[in-house]
Design an enzyme around this catalytic site. Structure first.
Site, PDB file in Angstrom:
ATOM      1  N   ASP A  92      60.442  -8.342  31.765  1.00 41.62           N
ATOM      2  CA  ASP A  92      59.328  -7.403  31.822  1.00 41.62           C
ATOM      3  C   ASP A  92      59.752  -6.097  31.149  1.00 41.62           C
ATOM      4  O   ASP A  92      60.947  -5.828  30.971  1.00 41.62           O
ATOM      5  CB  ASP A  92      58.931  -7.146  33.279  1.00 41.62           C
ATOM      6  CG  ASP A  92      57.523  -6.590  33.416  1.00 41.62           C
ATOM      7  OD1 ASP A  92      56.847  -6.364  32.385  1.00 41.62           O
ATOM      8  OD2 ASP A  92      57.085  -6.372  34.559  1.00 41.62           O
ATOM      9  N   CYS A 108      49.310 -12.779  37.722  1.00 41.48           N
ATOM     10  CA  CYS A 108      49.926 -12.046  38.826  1.00 41.48           C
ATOM     11  C   CYS A 108      49.031 -10.888  39.282  1.00 41.48           C
ATOM     12  O   CYS A 108      48.189 -10.398  38.539  1.00 41.48           O
ATOM     13  CB  CYS A 108      51.290 -11.516  38.388  1.00 41.48           C
ATOM     14  SG  CYS A 108      52.396 -11.142  39.754  1.00 41.48           S
TER      15      CYS A 108
END
Length: 210
Positions: free
Chosen positions: A130, A6
């Site tokens: 996360d 990412c």
């Protein structure tokens, strides 16, 4: 094991990473992010990538119209919501963009936050866990407490994020069994500038361990 890299900002790096065998790339569509890529640049980049690649636009607390417009104009195949989006917004996005994968990220302060996730199950395809940071939404390099997630077995595929790198990925996967992993800062020289050698090391770790 799905591996997502990412925070891609450069076309040549996106192409090189896809050629290494990574099948999912994430692009930050949050203007305040240091890894931001504009819709124009993203629209120019995506046609250069393999057609079977999963391309994820990462949004945070964005409205439905903007998300739909960017997905439609660029050709993204997935949307990741990384803010405080409600299940209701996920429902609306699912109705507006039925063809895309919808990923909802949850930034965990503690294990109590896991109790919020089932409300999203009807509308999303994939869960991403996360680490929480009070000032930054992602790419912080901060890891989760993996031990507290050993009993996390949702009915949907889930991705582990948060401070993962070639150095600690084996330890994380010895404790947990996610369907995939998401890396950003752990394979960078600086925000938005990926280190291809670190990506190679990551893939080599998978070859050695699994």
């Amino acid at each position: 094991m799905r591996v997502k890299i990412c925070g891609i900002t450069q076309a040549e790096q996106a192409i090189a990473i896809s050629q290494l065998g990574i099948t999912t790339l994430g692009f930050i569509c949050v203007p305040a992010s240091e890894r931001y890529i504009s819709p124009t640049n993203l629209g120019n980049l995506l046609p250069q990538l393999p057609p079977d690649l999963s391309t994820v636009g990462v949004f945070a607390n964005e409205n439905l119209d903007t998300i739909s417009q960017i997905v439609t104009s660029t050709g993204l195949t997935a949307v990741q919501l990384h803010g405080d989006e409600s299940p209701q917004l996920c429902h609306l996005i699912r109705q507006s963009l039925p063809q895309i994968e919808l990923i909802k990220a949850f930034r965990l302060k503690n294990t109590a936050d896991l109790s919020k996730i089932p409300d999203y199950y009807p509308w999303i395809d994939t869960i991403l866990l996360d680490a929480y940071h009070p000032l930054r939404l992602g790419g912080t390099g901060k890891t989760l407490d993996w031990e507290t997630l050993t009993q996390f077995t949702p009915p949907l595929p889930w991705l582990l994020a948060g401070g993962l790198s070639p150095q600690n990925i084996a330890q994380a996967l010895q404790q947990l069994n996610p369907d995939g992993v998401d890396l950003s800062s752990g394979v960078e020289r600086k925000p938005g500038d990926k280190d291809l050698e670190l990506v190679r090391q990551l893939l080599a770790t998978f070859v050695r361990k699994w």
